[in-house]
Design an enzyme around this catalytic site. Structure first.
Site, PDB file in Angstrom:
ATOM      1  CE  LYS A  10       1.807  34.611  -4.595  1.00 58.47           C
ATOM      2  NZ  LYS A  10       1.573  34.182  -5.997  1.00 58.47           N
ATOM      3  NE  ARG A  30      -3.093   0.654  -0.774  1.00 59.75           N
ATOM      4  CZ  ARG A  30      -3.405   0.784  -2.054  1.00 59.75           C
ATOM      5  NH1 ARG A  30      -3.091   1.889  -2.722  1.00 59.75           N
ATOM      6  NH2 ARG A  30      -3.987  -0.200  -2.701  1.00 59.75           N
ATOM      7  CE  LYS A  67      -1.677  28.100  -6.030  1.00 60.96           C
ATOM      8  NZ  LYS A  67      -2.795  28.558  -6.886  1.00 60.96           N
ATOM      9  CD  GLU A  89       0.523  37.431  -8.067  1.00 60.18           C
ATOM     10  OE1 GLU A  89       0.330  36.206  -8.056  1.00 60.18           O
ATOM     11  OE2 GLU A  89       0.225  38.193  -7.130  1.00 60.18           O
ATOM     12  CG  ASP A 125      -2.775  36.324 -10.506  1.00 61.61           C
ATOM     13  OD1 ASP A 125      -2.912  35.107 -10.713  1.00 61.61           O
ATOM     14  OD2 ASP A 125      -3.327  36.918  -9.560  1.00 61.61           O
TER      15      ASP A 125
END
Length: 287
Positions: free
Chosen positions: A170, A103, A138, A199, A220
């Protein structure tokens, strides 16, 4: 990162992963039903079509599960497309070790194969455009290296591995610094040799960042018209990456705007698994 999986550096991590399944004990079912001397051969088989990744993990996981002398024969290579029913690898080992590893091993291969398969779908969608498919940060905590490797297996390219690899200014950094240009100057002054990506949400911000000296622009949530406008004005001066709100059915359209990359968080944070199974084909002796 490279196109080969550095299994040696993952050995300690894999041991911790397997230990979680055992929780300080043994595989009670396998120990009760299978003789200690029994050996078996099992095939790792694709249950559906896809792209495989992480095959080099098979041997260390089985070894850590209790058989230091296991024999693994790979039938395909990472990055290969497989069809449902294809055997991707065969493993001969102590039956207890093989069943104990099953597994944990399948969890890893199914997850990584799912990422590679999803990446290949995006790569196929933008084929011929000159635009590459890129991942993001992410990723699942403590699995970033493996997940980004799976992206490579699917034909994608990697974004930065960590916050120290390159700078990405960002929107919150822009707010904190008092503007796009101010944020760029602050990073460049502190880290003069680092690649700096900014960004931006609008054409005007893109121009400001490019004029400040940004190496890359992260465009973005821009619509196609705005992407084309930015690419026409700045595409020969700075690398462009489209991000946010991207879907597979619009991938080719976005890629056609002149951007260099499409950044797709879904490659790692929501790719469905590639279903794989382990099928024993020799019965354990004394089992």
């Amino acid at each position: 990162m490279g196109n080969e999986l550095d299994v040696g550096s993952l050995r300690g991590w894999l041991a911790d992963v397997l230990a979680e399944d055992l929780d300080g004990g043994v595989d009670a079912t396998s120990h009760a039903t299978v003789a200690a001397t029994a050996m078996a051969t099992g095939d790792v088989v694709a249950r559906r079509d896809g792209v495989v990744a992480g095959l080099a993990l098979i041997e260390p996981v089985v070894r850590l599960a209790g058989d230091a002398d296991c024999d693994v024969v790979l039938r395909v290579a990472d990055g290969d497309r497989v069809r449902a029913g294809d055997a991707v690898a065969s493993v001969t080992a102590a039956t207890r070790a093989l069943l104990t590893a099953e597994r944990t091993l399948l969890n890893l291969l199914c997850h990584l194969g799912g990422i590679a398969t999803e990446t290949r779908r995006w790569v196929d969608a933008v084929a011929g455009s000159g635009c590459a498919v890129r991942d993001t940060r992410k990723t699942t905590p403590l699995m970033r290296r493996l997940e980004k490797y799976a992206v490579l297996c699917g034909g994608g390219v990697n974004h930065r591995m960590s916050l120290s690899d390159e700078a990405l200014i960002k929107d919150n950094h822009v707010v904190a610094a008092g503007g796009v240009a101010a944020a760029y100057r602050a990073v460049r002054a502190e880290y003069p040799g680092l690649v700096v990506q900014v960004e931006v949400d609008t054409y005007d911000q893109a121009v400001e960042a490019a004029e400040a000296g940004a190496d890359l622009l992260l465009l973005d949530n821009m619509d196609v018209t705005e992407l084309r406008r930015v690419a026409a004005a700045l595409g020969d001066r700075v690398t462009l990456e489209a991000s946010g709100g991207l879907t597979l059915d619009r991938a080719a359209l976005v890629a056609s705007t002149g951007v260099d990359y499409v950044a797709v968080g879904a490659l790692t944070h929501s790719a469905p698994v590639l279903d794989l199974g382990l099928d024993l084909r020799t019965a354990p002796e004394g089992g």
